[in-house]
Design a protein around this motif. Structure first.
Motif, PDB file in Angstrom:
ATOM      1  N   TYR A  97      49.446  38.318  39.966  1.00 59.39           N
ATOM      2  CA  TYR A  97      48.669  39.341  39.816  1.00 59.39           C
ATOM      3  C   TYR A  97      47.245  39.331  40.410  1.00 59.39           C
ATOM      4  O   TYR A  97      46.823  38.136  40.820  1.00 59.39           O
ATOM      5  N   SER A  98      46.586  40.333  40.479  1.00 54.84           N
ATOM      6  CA  SER A  98      45.271  40.590  41.068  1.00 54.84           C
ATOM      7  C   SER A  98      44.746  41.922  40.736  1.00 54.84           C
ATOM      8  O   SER A  98      45.307  42.891  40.948  1.00 54.84           O
ATOM      9  N   ALA A  99      43.639  41.797  40.172  1.00 56.77           N
ATOM     10  CA  ALA A  99      42.681  43.221  39.905  1.00 56.77           C
ATOM     11  C   ALA A  99      42.371  43.727  41.149  1.00 56.77           C
ATOM     12  O   ALA A  99      41.909  43.047  41.953  1.00 56.77           O
ATOM     13  N   LYS A 100      42.152  44.880  41.305  1.00 55.02           N
ATOM     14  CA  LYS A 100      41.643  45.555  42.325  1.00 55.02           C
ATOM     15  C   LYS A 100      40.391  44.986  42.878  1.00 55.02           C
ATOM     16  O   LYS A 100      40.276  45.038  44.202  1.00 55.02           O
ATOM     17  N   GLN A 101      39.430  44.808  42.150  1.00 49.67           N
ATOM     18  CA  GLN A 101      38.075  44.497  42.485  1.00 49.67           C
ATOM     19  C   GLN A 101      37.847  42.932  42.811  1.00 49.67           C
ATOM     20  O   GLN A 101      37.074  42.588  43.206  1.00 49.67           O
ATOM     21  N   ASP A 102      39.016  42.134  42.437  1.00 48.13           N
ATOM     22  CA  ASP A 102      38.965  40.856  42.602  1.00 48.13           C
ATOM     23  C   ASP A 102      39.365  40.381  43.853  1.00 48.13           C
ATOM     24  O   ASP A 102      40.465  40.930  44.361  1.00 48.13           O
ATOM     25  N   ARG A 103      39.160  39.092  44.294  1.00 49.80           N
ATOM     26  CA  ARG A 103      39.990  38.438  45.354  1.00 49.80           C
ATOM     27  C   ARG A 103      40.926  37.644  44.827  1.00 49.80           C
ATOM     28  O   ARG A 103      41.111  37.314  43.870  1.00 49.80           O
ATOM     29  N   PHE A 104      41.835  37.645  45.748  1.00 45.96           N
ATOM     30  CA  PHE A 104      43.114  37.188  45.175  1.00 45.96           C
ATOM     31  C   PHE A 104      43.206  35.547  45.089  1.00 45.96           C
ATOM     32  O   PHE A 104      42.723  34.768  46.235  1.00 45.96           O
ATOM     33  N   ASN A 105      43.522  34.736  44.159  1.00 48.77           N
ATOM     34  CA  ASN A 105      43.523  33.286  43.884  1.00 48.77           C
ATOM     35  C   ASN A 105      44.880  32.969  43.586  1.00 48.77           C
ATOM     36  O   ASN A 105      45.346  33.198  42.557  1.00 48.77           O
ATOM     37  N   ALA A 106      45.480  32.383  44.618  1.00 51.30           N
ATOM     38  CA  ALA A 106      47.037  31.969  44.172  1.00 51.30           C
ATOM     39  C   ALA A 106      47.078  31.182  42.864  1.00 51.30           C
ATOM     40  O   ALA A 106      48.070  31.130  42.343  1.00 51.30           O
ATOM     41  N   GLU A 107      46.183  30.232  42.588  1.00 44.07           N
ATOM     42  CA  GLU A 107      46.284  29.177  41.402  1.00 44.07           C
ATOM     43  C   GLU A 107      45.855  30.095  40.337  1.00 44.07           C
ATOM     44  O   GLU A 107      46.434  29.984  39.223  1.00 44.07           O
ATOM     45  N   GLN A 108      44.645  30.780  40.253  1.00 44.10           N
ATOM     46  CA  GLN A 108      44.481  31.481  38.983  1.00 44.10           C
ATOM     47  C   GLN A 108      45.156  32.767  38.919  1.00 44.10           C
ATOM     48  O   GLN A 108      45.247  33.094  37.731  1.00 44.10           O
ATOM     49  N   ASN A 109      45.704  33.397  39.636  1.00 43.55           N
ATOM     50  CA  ASN A 109      46.388  34.729  39.832  1.00 43.55           C
ATOM     51  C   ASN A 109      47.949  34.378  39.557  1.00 43.55           C
ATOM     52  O   ASN A 109      48.708  35.117  39.919  1.00 43.55           O
ATOM     53  N   LEU A 110      48.223  33.513  38.552  1.00 44.72           N
ATOM     54  CA  LEU A 110      49.704  33.141  38.382  1.00 44.72           C
ATOM     55  C   LEU A 110      50.022  32.667  36.864  1.00 44.72           C
ATOM     56  O   LEU A 110      49.017  32.203  36.331  1.00 44.72           O
ATOM     57  N   PHE A 111      50.953  33.165  36.494  1.00 40.73           N
ATOM     58  CA  PHE A 111      51.183  33.032  34.990  1.00 40.73           C
ATOM     59  C   PHE A 111      52.724  32.468  34.814  1.00 40.73           C
ATOM     60  O   PHE A 111      53.597  33.212  35.370  1.00 40.73           O
TER      61      PHE A 111
END
Length: 437
Positions: A97-111
Protein backbone atom coordinates in the motif's frame (compact mmCIF):
# COMPACT_ATOMS: atom_id res chain seq x y z
CA UNK A 1 -6.18 -15.72 11.84
CA UNK A 2 -7.98 -12.58 10.87
CA UNK A 3 -7.28 -8.94 10.60
CA UNK A 4 -8.61 -5.73 9.19
CA UNK A 5 -6.84 -2.73 7.83
CA UNK A 6 -8.03 0.33 6.08
CA UNK A 7 -6.63 3.32 4.40
CA UNK A 8 -7.88 6.65 3.22
CA UNK A 9 -5.80 9.40 1.83
CA UNK A 10 -5.26 11.51 -1.13
CA UNK A 11 -7.38 13.25 -3.61
CA UNK A 12 -10.68 14.71 -2.66
CA UNK A 13 -13.47 13.65 -4.92
CA UNK A 14 -16.73 15.35 -5.50
CA UNK A 15 -19.04 15.80 -2.50
CA UNK A 16 -20.75 12.70 -1.13
CA UNK A 17 -23.92 13.64 -2.99
CA UNK A 18 -22.21 13.29 -6.35
CA UNK A 19 -18.97 11.34 -6.04
CA UNK A 20 -16.64 9.81 -3.58
CA UNK A 21 -13.18 11.23 -2.92
CA UNK A 22 -10.17 9.85 -4.63
CA UNK A 23 -7.96 9.10 -1.65
CA UNK A 24 -7.08 5.48 -1.57
CA UNK A 25 -3.97 3.97 -0.07
CA UNK A 26 -2.84 0.46 0.11
CA UNK A 27 -2.42 -1.91 2.93
CA UNK A 28 -0.60 -5.10 2.83
CA UNK A 29 -0.88 -8.42 4.41
CA UNK A 30 0.16 -11.98 3.71
CA UNK A 31 -1.30 -15.13 5.17
CA UNK A 32 -1.63 -18.69 4.05
CA UNK A 33 -5.33 -18.56 3.43
CA UNK A 34 -6.96 -15.91 1.36
CA UNK A 35 -7.94 -14.69 -2.08
CA UNK A 36 -7.72 -11.36 -3.83
CA UNK A 37 -9.70 -8.92 -5.88
CA UNK A 38 -9.22 -6.85 -8.94
CA UNK A 39 -9.99 -4.05 -11.26
CA UNK A 40 -12.58 -1.46 -11.65
CA UNK A 41 -12.02 2.16 -12.52
CA UNK A 42 -13.47 5.51 -11.55
CA UNK A 43 -12.35 9.00 -12.33
CA UNK A 44 -9.58 10.82 -10.47
CA UNK A 45 -6.99 13.55 -10.61
CA UNK A 46 -3.50 12.72 -11.68
CA UNK A 47 -0.55 13.70 -13.75
CA UNK A 48 0.57 12.53 -17.19
CA UNK A 49 2.64 9.45 -17.76
CA UNK A 50 5.16 8.14 -20.27
CA UNK A 51 4.38 5.26 -22.55
CA UNK A 52 5.48 1.87 -21.31
CA UNK A 53 6.20 -1.37 -23.10
CA UNK A 54 4.30 -4.37 -21.84
CA UNK A 55 5.97 -7.64 -20.98
CA UNK A 56 5.88 -10.28 -23.70
CA UNK A 57 4.07 -12.45 -21.17
CA UNK A 58 1.13 -10.08 -21.00
CA UNK A 59 -1.19 -11.60 -23.56
CA UNK A 60 -4.69 -11.74 -22.05
CA UNK A 61 -6.83 -14.52 -23.42
CA UNK A 62 -10.21 -13.18 -22.30
CA UNK A 63 -12.14 -10.23 -23.73
CA UNK A 64 -11.56 -7.39 -21.28
CA UNK A 65 -14.87 -5.74 -22.09
CA UNK A 66 -16.72 -8.67 -20.60
CA UNK A 67 -17.35 -9.29 -16.92
CA UNK A 68 -16.49 -12.96 -17.21
CA UNK A 69 -14.35 -15.12 -19.44
CA UNK A 70 -15.90 -17.45 -21.98
CA UNK A 71 -16.39 -21.05 -20.98
CA UNK A 72 -12.68 -21.42 -20.25
CA UNK A 73 -13.10 -20.36 -16.60
CA UNK A 74 -12.78 -23.38 -14.39
CA UNK A 75 -12.94 -25.71 -17.38
CA UNK A 76 -9.41 -27.04 -17.08
CA UNK A 77 -9.06 -30.21 -15.04
CA UNK A 78 -7.30 -29.88 -11.71
CA UNK A 79 -4.02 -31.59 -10.97
CA UNK A 80 -3.96 -33.78 -7.91
CA UNK A 81 -1.72 -36.39 -6.41
CA UNK A 82 -4.78 -38.59 -5.99
CA UNK A 83 -7.62 -39.27 -8.39
CA UNK A 84 -9.80 -40.40 -5.51
CA UNK A 85 -10.08 -37.10 -3.68
CA UNK A 86 -11.15 -33.62 -4.52
CA UNK A 87 -8.32 -31.08 -4.64
CA UNK A 88 -7.91 -28.78 -1.64
CA UNK A 89 -6.55 -25.27 -1.95
CA UNK A 90 -4.88 -22.72 0.30
CA UNK A 91 -4.50 -18.99 -0.39
CA UNK A 92 -1.20 -17.29 0.36
CA UNK A 93 -1.69 -13.56 0.76
CA UNK A 94 0.29 -10.34 0.99
CA UNK A 95 -0.70 -6.70 0.67
CA UNK A 96 1.17 -3.57 -0.34
CA UNK A 97 0.00 0.00 0.00
CA UNK A 98 0.88 3.68 -0.16
CA UNK A 99 -0.97 6.77 0.99
CA UNK A 100 -1.31 9.43 -1.67
CA UNK A 101 0.88 11.95 0.14
CA UNK A 102 3.62 9.44 1.06
CA UNK A 103 6.57 8.15 -0.89
CA UNK A 104 6.45 4.47 -1.69
CA UNK A 105 8.68 2.31 0.47
CA UNK A 106 8.76 -1.36 -0.53
CA UNK A 107 9.77 -2.56 2.93
CA UNK A 108 7.48 -0.36 5.00
CA UNK A 109 4.53 -0.49 2.61
CA UNK A 110 4.14 -4.25 2.93
CA UNK A 111 1.95 -6.36 5.17
CA UNK A 112 2.35 -10.09 5.48
CA UNK A 113 0.93 -10.82 8.92
CA UNK A 114 -2.44 -10.18 10.57
CA UNK A 115 -2.83 -7.02 12.63
CA UNK A 116 -4.23 -9.05 15.49
CA UNK A 117 -4.55 -12.72 16.32
CA UNK A 118 -8.24 -13.72 16.39
CA UNK A 119 -7.41 -16.73 18.55
CA UNK A 120 -6.61 -14.35 21.39
CA UNK A 121 -10.24 -13.30 21.67
CA UNK A 122 -13.15 -15.70 21.95
CA UNK A 123 -15.85 -13.04 22.02
CA UNK A 124 -18.76 -13.34 19.62
CA UNK A 125 -19.88 -9.77 20.28
CA UNK A 126 -19.00 -7.82 17.14
CA UNK A 127 -18.88 -4.44 18.87
CA UNK A 128 -16.53 -5.74 21.54
CA UNK A 129 -14.39 -7.42 18.88
CA UNK A 130 -14.12 -4.25 16.84
CA UNK A 131 -13.30 -2.08 19.85
CA UNK A 132 -10.45 -4.41 20.74
CA UNK A 133 -8.66 -3.34 17.56
CA UNK A 134 -6.21 -0.53 18.24
CA UNK A 135 -6.95 2.29 15.81
CA UNK A 136 -3.33 3.41 16.04
CA UNK A 137 -2.20 0.09 14.55
CA UNK A 138 -4.01 0.64 11.29
CA UNK A 139 -1.82 0.69 8.20
CA UNK A 140 -0.79 4.09 6.93
CA UNK A 141 -2.88 3.63 3.85
CA UNK A 142 -5.03 6.72 3.78
CA UNK A 143 -8.75 6.22 3.25
CA UNK A 144 -8.46 2.68 1.84
CA UNK A 145 -8.96 -0.36 4.03
CA UNK A 146 -8.79 -4.14 3.81
CA UNK A 147 -9.38 -7.20 5.96
CA UNK A 148 -8.67 -10.91 6.16
CA UNK A 149 -10.20 -13.61 8.33
CA UNK A 150 -10.75 -17.30 8.65
CA UNK A 151 -14.47 -18.07 8.55
CA UNK A 152 -15.21 -19.39 12.03
CA UNK A 153 -13.70 -22.84 12.53
CA UNK A 154 -14.07 -23.77 8.88
CA UNK A 155 -11.37 -24.01 6.24
CA UNK A 156 -12.92 -21.12 4.32
CA UNK A 157 -11.39 -17.65 4.38
CA UNK A 158 -12.62 -14.18 3.51
CA UNK A 159 -10.87 -10.97 2.55
CA UNK A 160 -11.50 -7.73 0.77
CA UNK A 161 -10.86 -4.02 0.34
CA UNK A 162 -12.84 -0.83 0.96
CA UNK A 163 -12.19 2.66 -0.38
CA UNK A 164 -13.42 5.56 1.77
CA UNK A 165 -15.34 8.28 -0.05
CA UNK A 166 -13.16 11.37 0.29
CA UNK A 167 -15.97 13.83 -0.37
CA UNK A 168 -17.08 13.41 3.24
CA UNK A 169 -14.06 15.45 4.34
CA UNK A 170 -16.02 18.53 3.26
CA UNK A 171 -18.59 17.63 5.91
CA UNK A 172 -15.94 17.49 8.62
CA UNK A 173 -15.67 13.68 8.68
CA UNK A 174 -12.70 11.35 8.30
CA UNK A 175 -13.63 8.89 5.52
CA UNK A 176 -11.10 6.41 6.90
CA UNK A 177 -13.28 5.77 9.96
CA UNK A 178 -16.06 4.38 7.78
CA UNK A 179 -13.91 2.22 5.49
CA UNK A 180 -11.72 0.92 8.30
CA UNK A 181 -14.72 0.28 10.50
CA UNK A 182 -16.43 -1.62 7.70
CA UNK A 183 -13.42 -3.90 7.21
CA UNK A 184 -12.91 -4.43 10.92
CA UNK A 185 -16.53 -5.45 11.39
CA UNK A 186 -16.32 -7.83 8.43
CA UNK A 187 -13.25 -9.49 9.95
CA UNK A 188 -14.96 -9.80 13.33
CA UNK A 189 -18.19 -11.15 11.84
CA UNK A 190 -16.31 -13.72 9.78
CA UNK A 191 -14.27 -15.12 12.61
CA UNK A 192 -17.30 -15.40 14.91
CA UNK A 193 -19.39 -17.16 12.26
CA UNK A 194 -21.87 -18.91 12.47
CA UNK A 195 -22.83 -17.00 15.63
CA UNK A 196 -26.05 -15.11 14.92
CA UNK A 197 -26.38 -16.63 11.45
CA UNK A 198 -28.99 -19.09 10.20
CA UNK A 199 -27.14 -19.97 7.00
CA UNK A 200 -25.03 -23.06 6.35
CA UNK A 201 -22.31 -21.08 4.57
CA UNK A 202 -21.06 -17.50 4.61
CA UNK A 203 -21.61 -15.34 1.54
CA UNK A 204 -19.73 -12.06 0.91
CA UNK A 205 -22.90 -10.05 0.32
CA UNK A 206 -24.27 -11.19 3.69
CA UNK A 207 -20.98 -10.40 5.40
CA UNK A 208 -21.03 -6.90 3.91
CA UNK A 209 -24.60 -6.39 5.11
CA UNK A 210 -23.72 -7.39 8.68
CA UNK A 211 -20.74 -5.02 8.74
CA UNK A 212 -22.73 -2.18 7.22
CA UNK A 213 -25.46 -2.60 9.84
CA UNK A 214 -22.85 -2.50 12.59
CA UNK A 215 -21.20 0.64 11.17
CA UNK A 216 -24.61 2.30 10.88
CA UNK A 217 -25.36 1.56 14.54
CA UNK A 218 -21.87 2.47 15.81
CA UNK A 219 -22.01 5.88 17.49
CA UNK A 220 -18.22 6.16 17.24
CA UNK A 221 -18.49 6.30 13.44
CA UNK A 222 -20.40 9.52 12.86
CA UNK A 223 -20.76 9.12 9.12
CA UNK A 224 -19.00 8.58 5.83
CA UNK A 225 -19.07 6.34 2.82
CA UNK A 226 -17.12 3.60 1.07
CA UNK A 227 -17.02 1.18 -1.83
CA UNK A 228 -16.25 -2.48 -1.12
CA UNK A 229 -14.99 -5.58 -2.88
CA UNK A 230 -14.71 -8.81 -0.94
CA UNK A 231 -14.62 -12.57 -1.35
CA UNK A 232 -15.21 -15.80 0.49
CA UNK A 233 -12.74 -18.45 -0.65
CA UNK A 234 -13.46 -22.14 -0.02
CA UNK A 235 -10.87 -24.88 0.33
CA UNK A 236 -12.44 -26.68 -2.63
CA UNK A 237 -11.38 -23.85 -4.92
CA UNK A 238 -14.74 -22.10 -5.21
CA UNK A 239 -14.66 -18.35 -4.66
CA UNK A 240 -17.63 -16.00 -4.39
CA UNK A 241 -16.95 -12.28 -4.89
CA UNK A 242 -19.21 -9.32 -4.10
CA UNK A 243 -18.32 -5.93 -5.53
CA UNK A 244 -20.02 -2.62 -4.83
CA UNK A 245 -18.49 0.41 -6.53
CA UNK A 246 -15.16 0.87 -8.26
CA UNK A 247 -12.68 -1.16 -6.27
CA UNK A 248 -12.12 -4.45 -8.01
CA UNK A 249 -10.89 -8.01 -8.38
CA UNK A 250 -8.74 -9.70 -11.00
CA UNK A 251 -8.25 -13.43 -11.49
CA UNK A 252 -5.07 -14.39 -13.36
CA UNK A 253 -3.86 -17.81 -14.39
CA UNK A 254 -0.83 -18.88 -16.44
CA UNK A 255 -0.44 -15.65 -18.39
CA UNK A 256 -4.17 -15.09 -18.89
CA UNK A 257 -6.83 -12.78 -17.48
CA UNK A 258 -9.58 -15.13 -16.32
CA UNK A 259 -11.80 -12.45 -14.80
CA UNK A 260 -11.81 -8.70 -14.36
CA UNK A 261 -14.61 -6.98 -12.45
CA UNK A 262 -16.49 -4.13 -14.05
CA UNK A 263 -17.09 -1.07 -11.82
CA UNK A 264 -20.58 -0.20 -10.65
CA UNK A 265 -21.24 3.47 -11.30
CA UNK A 266 -24.26 5.76 -11.37
CA UNK A 267 -22.45 8.03 -13.80
CA UNK A 268 -18.90 8.82 -14.80
CA UNK A 269 -16.72 8.99 -11.68
CA UNK A 270 -19.74 8.37 -9.45
CA UNK A 271 -19.39 4.83 -8.10
CA UNK A 272 -21.92 2.88 -6.07
CA UNK A 273 -21.16 3.41 -2.38
CA UNK A 274 -22.38 2.57 1.08
CA UNK A 275 -22.90 5.60 3.28
CA UNK A 276 -24.01 6.82 6.67
CA UNK A 277 -25.34 10.37 7.03
CA UNK A 278 -24.65 12.08 10.39
CA UNK A 279 -27.71 13.07 12.41
CA UNK A 280 -26.69 16.73 12.30
CA UNK A 281 -26.77 16.65 8.51
CA UNK A 282 -30.16 14.95 8.49
CA UNK A 283 -31.49 17.74 10.71
CA UNK A 284 -30.02 20.40 8.43
CA UNK A 285 -31.56 18.78 5.37
CA UNK A 286 -34.93 18.56 7.09
CA UNK A 287 -34.83 22.25 8.00
CA UNK A 288 -33.14 23.78 4.97
CA UNK A 289 -33.71 21.13 2.32
CA UNK A 290 -31.05 20.10 -0.16
CA UNK A 291 -30.07 16.94 -2.04
CA UNK A 292 -29.87 13.66 -0.18
CA UNK A 293 -26.50 11.93 0.07
CA UNK A 294 -25.82 9.11 -2.35
CA UNK A 295 -26.26 5.77 -0.61
CA UNK A 296 -26.45 2.26 -2.06
CA UNK A 297 -27.03 -0.98 -0.17
CA UNK A 298 -25.04 -4.22 0.14
CA UNK A 299 -27.82 -6.11 -1.67
CA UNK A 300 -26.96 -4.10 -4.80
CA UNK A 301 -23.48 -5.64 -4.96
CA UNK A 302 -22.52 -7.50 -8.11
CA UNK A 303 -21.85 -11.16 -7.22
CA UNK A 304 -19.66 -13.48 -9.31
CA UNK A 305 -18.41 -17.03 -8.81
CA UNK A 306 -15.00 -18.40 -9.75
CA UNK A 307 -13.06 -21.65 -9.69
CA UNK A 308 -9.34 -21.38 -8.99
CA UNK A 309 -6.50 -23.60 -10.12
CA UNK A 310 -3.07 -24.39 -8.80
CA UNK A 311 -0.77 -21.43 -9.44
CA UNK A 312 -3.51 -18.86 -10.05
CA UNK A 313 -3.08 -15.30 -8.75
CA UNK A 314 -5.92 -13.21 -7.30
CA UNK A 315 -5.65 -9.43 -6.95
CA UNK A 316 -8.02 -7.24 -4.93
CA UNK A 317 -7.34 -3.52 -5.10
CA UNK A 318 -8.85 -0.09 -4.76
CA UNK A 319 -9.16 2.29 -7.68
CA UNK A 320 -5.83 3.87 -6.80
CA UNK A 321 -4.51 0.83 -8.65
CA UNK A 322 -7.13 0.41 -11.37
CA UNK A 323 -7.24 4.09 -12.33
CA UNK A 324 -3.56 3.81 -13.21
CA UNK A 325 -3.09 0.22 -14.37
CA UNK A 326 -5.07 -1.47 -17.12
CA UNK A 327 -5.82 -5.22 -17.06
CA UNK A 328 -2.97 -5.70 -19.54
CA UNK A 329 -0.62 -3.73 -17.27
CA UNK A 330 -1.51 -5.86 -14.25
CA UNK A 331 -1.16 -9.08 -16.21
CA UNK A 332 2.24 -7.97 -17.49
CA UNK A 333 3.47 -7.18 -13.96
CA UNK A 334 2.21 -10.44 -12.48
CA UNK A 335 3.39 -12.62 -15.38
CA UNK A 336 6.86 -11.05 -15.39
CA UNK A 337 7.39 -11.70 -11.69
CA UNK A 338 5.80 -15.16 -11.68
CA UNK A 339 8.09 -16.25 -14.53
CA UNK A 340 11.22 -14.52 -13.24
CA UNK A 341 10.79 -16.09 -9.79
CA UNK A 342 10.02 -19.56 -11.15
CA UNK A 343 6.37 -19.76 -10.10
CA UNK A 344 5.37 -20.03 -13.75
CA UNK A 345 7.82 -21.70 -16.14
CA UNK A 346 8.08 -21.78 -19.91
CA UNK A 347 8.12 -25.26 -21.42
CA UNK A 348 7.77 -26.18 -25.07
CA UNK A 349 6.25 -22.83 -25.92
CA UNK A 350 3.68 -22.88 -23.12
CA UNK A 351 3.62 -21.73 -19.52
CA UNK A 352 3.18 -24.18 -16.65
CA UNK A 353 3.17 -23.91 -12.86
CA UNK A 354 6.67 -24.31 -11.45
CA UNK A 355 7.56 -27.17 -9.12
CA UNK A 356 8.85 -24.78 -6.43
CA UNK A 357 5.57 -22.92 -5.83
CA UNK A 358 5.15 -24.28 -2.31
CA UNK A 359 8.60 -23.06 -1.36
CA UNK A 360 8.11 -19.70 -3.06
CA UNK A 361 4.93 -18.87 -1.12
CA UNK A 362 6.59 -20.11 2.09
CA UNK A 363 3.74 -22.52 2.79
CA UNK A 364 5.73 -24.40 5.41
CA UNK A 365 3.58 -24.31 8.56
CA UNK A 366 6.70 -23.87 10.67
CA UNK A 367 7.01 -20.24 9.64
CA UNK A 368 5.00 -17.26 8.45
CA UNK A 369 5.49 -15.75 5.05
CA UNK A 370 7.70 -12.65 4.94
CA UNK A 371 8.77 -9.96 2.50
CA UNK A 372 10.76 -12.47 0.45
CA UNK A 373 7.68 -14.58 -0.31
CA UNK A 374 6.27 -14.73 -3.83
CA UNK A 375 2.99 -13.07 -2.88
CA UNK A 376 4.78 -10.19 -1.15
CA UNK A 377 7.00 -9.51 -4.15
CA UNK A 378 4.04 -9.50 -6.53
CA UNK A 379 1.96 -7.24 -4.28
CA UNK A 380 4.82 -4.75 -3.94
CA UNK A 381 5.39 -4.78 -7.70
CA UNK A 382 1.74 -3.91 -8.39
CA UNK A 383 1.58 -1.15 -5.77
CA UNK A 384 4.92 0.31 -6.85
CA UNK A 385 3.91 0.41 -10.51
CA UNK A 386 0.54 2.00 -9.67
CA UNK A 387 2.30 4.62 -7.55
CA UNK A 388 4.84 5.50 -10.23
CA UNK A 389 2.21 5.54 -12.97
CA UNK A 390 -0.05 7.80 -10.93
CA UNK A 391 2.76 10.37 -10.70
CA UNK A 392 3.77 10.07 -14.34
CA UNK A 393 2.60 13.10 -16.33
CA UNK A 394 3.38 11.63 -19.74
CA UNK A 395 1.59 8.32 -19.85
CA UNK A 396 -2.20 8.28 -19.93
CA UNK A 397 -3.65 5.70 -17.57
CA UNK A 398 -7.19 4.25 -17.58
CA UNK A 399 -8.50 7.26 -15.64
CA UNK A 400 -7.08 9.77 -18.09
CA UNK A 401 -8.60 7.84 -20.98
CA UNK A 402 -11.99 7.88 -19.27
CA UNK A 403 -11.78 11.65 -18.77
CA UNK A 404 -10.87 12.12 -22.40
CA UNK A 405 -13.84 9.97 -23.39
CA UNK A 406 -16.47 11.74 -21.30
CA UNK A 407 -14.92 15.23 -21.16
CA UNK A 408 -12.85 15.69 -24.33
CA UNK A 409 -12.45 19.39 -23.63
CA UNK A 410 -10.63 18.83 -20.34
CA UNK A 411 -7.28 17.99 -21.99
CA UNK A 412 -6.51 15.57 -19.17
CA UNK A 413 -3.29 13.56 -19.47
CA UNK A 414 -1.12 11.41 -17.26
CA UNK A 415 -1.77 9.27 -14.22
CA UNK A 416 -3.93 9.87 -11.16
CA UNK A 417 -2.21 10.28 -7.77
CA UNK A 418 -4.22 8.49 -5.10
CA UNK A 419 -4.09 6.17 -2.13
CA UNK A 420 -3.11 2.66 -3.22
CA UNK A 421 -3.95 -0.73 -1.75
CA UNK A 422 -3.28 -4.06 -3.42
CA UNK A 423 -3.89 -7.49 -1.94
CA UNK A 424 -2.44 -10.49 -3.75
CA UNK A 425 -3.22 -14.15 -3.15
CA UNK A 426 -1.36 -17.04 -4.77
CA UNK A 427 -3.39 -20.25 -4.96
CA UNK A 428 -1.71 -23.50 -3.92
CA UNK A 429 -3.21 -26.95 -4.36
CA UNK A 430 -2.32 -29.20 -1.46
CA UNK A 431 -0.48 -32.34 -2.48
CA UNK A 432 0.49 -30.95 -5.85
CA UNK A 433 3.90 -32.35 -6.92
CA UNK A 434 6.53 -30.01 -5.57
CA UNK A 435 10.18 -29.81 -4.69
CA UNK A 436 11.54 -30.45 -1.23
CA UNK A 437 11.48 -27.51 1.18
Amino acid sequence: MSFAISNTAGLARLPPTSRRATPASLLLFALSASSLVAPSHSMRTAGPQSKRTLSPYAQPTCPLNRDTCPATIGSRSFHSTSHNRKPQFTYHVAASYSAKQDRFNAEQNLFTRPVYDPSESKTTDLRECKESIDKRQRAKSGQDAFFFSQVGNTSATTFGVADGVGGWVESGLDPADFSHGLCEYMACAARSWPHGSNTTSLHPKHLLQVAYDMVTDDANIEGGGSTACLAVAEADGNIEVANLGDSGFMHLGLNAVRHFTQPQTHAFNTPYQLSKTPQRMLVQMAVFGGPATLSDLPKESSVTHHKVRHGDVLVFATDGVWDNLSPQDALSIVSRHMVDLGAWVEKDGTIEVGQDLTKLVQADSARKADSSSLQAKVAVAIAKEAKETGLNTRRDGPFAKEVQKYYPGENWHGGKPDDIAAVVAVVLEEGFPRSKL
